[in-house]
Design an enzyme around this catalytic site. Structure first.
Site, PDB file in Angstrom:
ATOM      1  N   ASP A  83      33.977-104.306 111.711  1.00 13.67           N
ATOM      2  CA  ASP A  83      34.132-103.077 112.469  1.00 13.67           C
ATOM      3  C   ASP A  83      35.398-103.207 113.309  1.00 13.67           C
ATOM      4  OD1 ASP A  83      33.450-104.956 114.292  1.00 13.67           O
ATOM      5  OD2 ASP A  83      32.084-103.712 115.408  1.00 13.67           O
ATOM      6  N   LYS A 126      30.844-101.258 105.830  1.00 14.82           N
ATOM      7  CA  LYS A 126      30.489-101.799 107.140  1.00 14.82           C
ATOM      8  C   LYS A 126      29.025-101.500 107.470  1.00 14.82           C
ATOM      9  CE  LYS A 126      29.793-101.270 111.681  1.00 14.82           C
ATOM     10  NZ  LYS A 126      28.901-100.311 112.363  1.00 14.82           N
TER      11      LYS A 126
END
Length: 212
Positions: A140, A121
């Site tokens: 996320d 991420k």
DNA sequence: ATCCCGAGGG
DNA sequence: CCCTCTGGAT
């Protein structure tokens, strides 16, 4: 272009709702964005920006951060939570970048995720926002929640959600998809009480609680 | 699955 | 009080 598919229509509408979508993390160079993104774990971007506004006036480069005593950095970033781990990871990143990458943040996925505290991420944020490289899509907590509600993904694991989104959207839209779903998740499709009544894509959403 | 961790909102 | 906020390592 006139997208005729669900995913394309959602992107088109969100694009109009949030013009010039980009990361809300204030940064002046790739390393600052890396630091900000590490700090953003389980913390609002608003708070991260408050902390970094002060932090980046004192330290800006890997050289600067590599020499901060851990306890000092812990105190400076205390309010973002997870401060011991984040301080150690930030200093670890700074030192690794100095020793292995000549002081420059690497622009490759494999090298970014080799840094302490940097997962896929965080790497996707840095690659797409700082280097303009779309190797994947940022997934996320917001992207996770919003893409599932909208029916853009059905999986529970971030990696699979990323694959589903990458399959639905052309690469040129990958960066925008991530930032738009984050913005929409924060402003409208909130975790606690989603604002379906004022949502611009509720008519395309299988989860929308329609009452109007 | 669990831990790390503070701050703000409902 | 409880939940959530741009996660990652073990």
């Amino acid at each position: 272009m006139r997208p005729d598919d669900q995913a394309g229509m959602i992107l088109g509408i969100l694009r109009e709702s949030y013009p010039n979508a980009q990361t809300a993390l204030v940064h002046g160079n790739p390393f600052e964005l890396l630091v900000s993104t590490i700090l953003s774990a389980q913390c609002t971007d608003q708070r991260v920006n408050v902390v970094t506004q002060e932090l980046f006036t004192r330290y800006r480069t890997p050289e600067d951060f590599a020499h901060i005593p851990r306890r000092v950095l812990e105190r400076e970033i205390h309010s973002t939570g997870f401060f011991r781990m984040k301080a150690g990871n930030i200093i670890g990143c700074a030192r690794a970048i100095l020793e292995r990458y000549k002081g420059e943040v690497p622009a490759k996925m494999a090298e970014l995720v080799s840094l302490p505290g940097v997962g896929r991420k965080t790497a996707n944020v840095v690659l797409s926002e700082a280097f303009g490289i779309s190797e994947g899509i940022v997934v996320d907590t917001h992207v996770h929640r919003v893409s599932k509600r909208l029916g853009l993904a059905g999986s529970d694991s971030p990696v699979r959600i990323e694959e589903e989104l990458m399959d639905r959207y052309p690469r040129r839209d990958w960066r925008e998809v991530g930032t738009l779903l984050i913005l929409h998740g924060r402003a409208v499709c909130r975790a606690r009480s989603p604002q379906c009544a004022s949502c611009s894509v509720s008519h395309l959403c299988p989860s929308a609680e329609l009452y109007l």
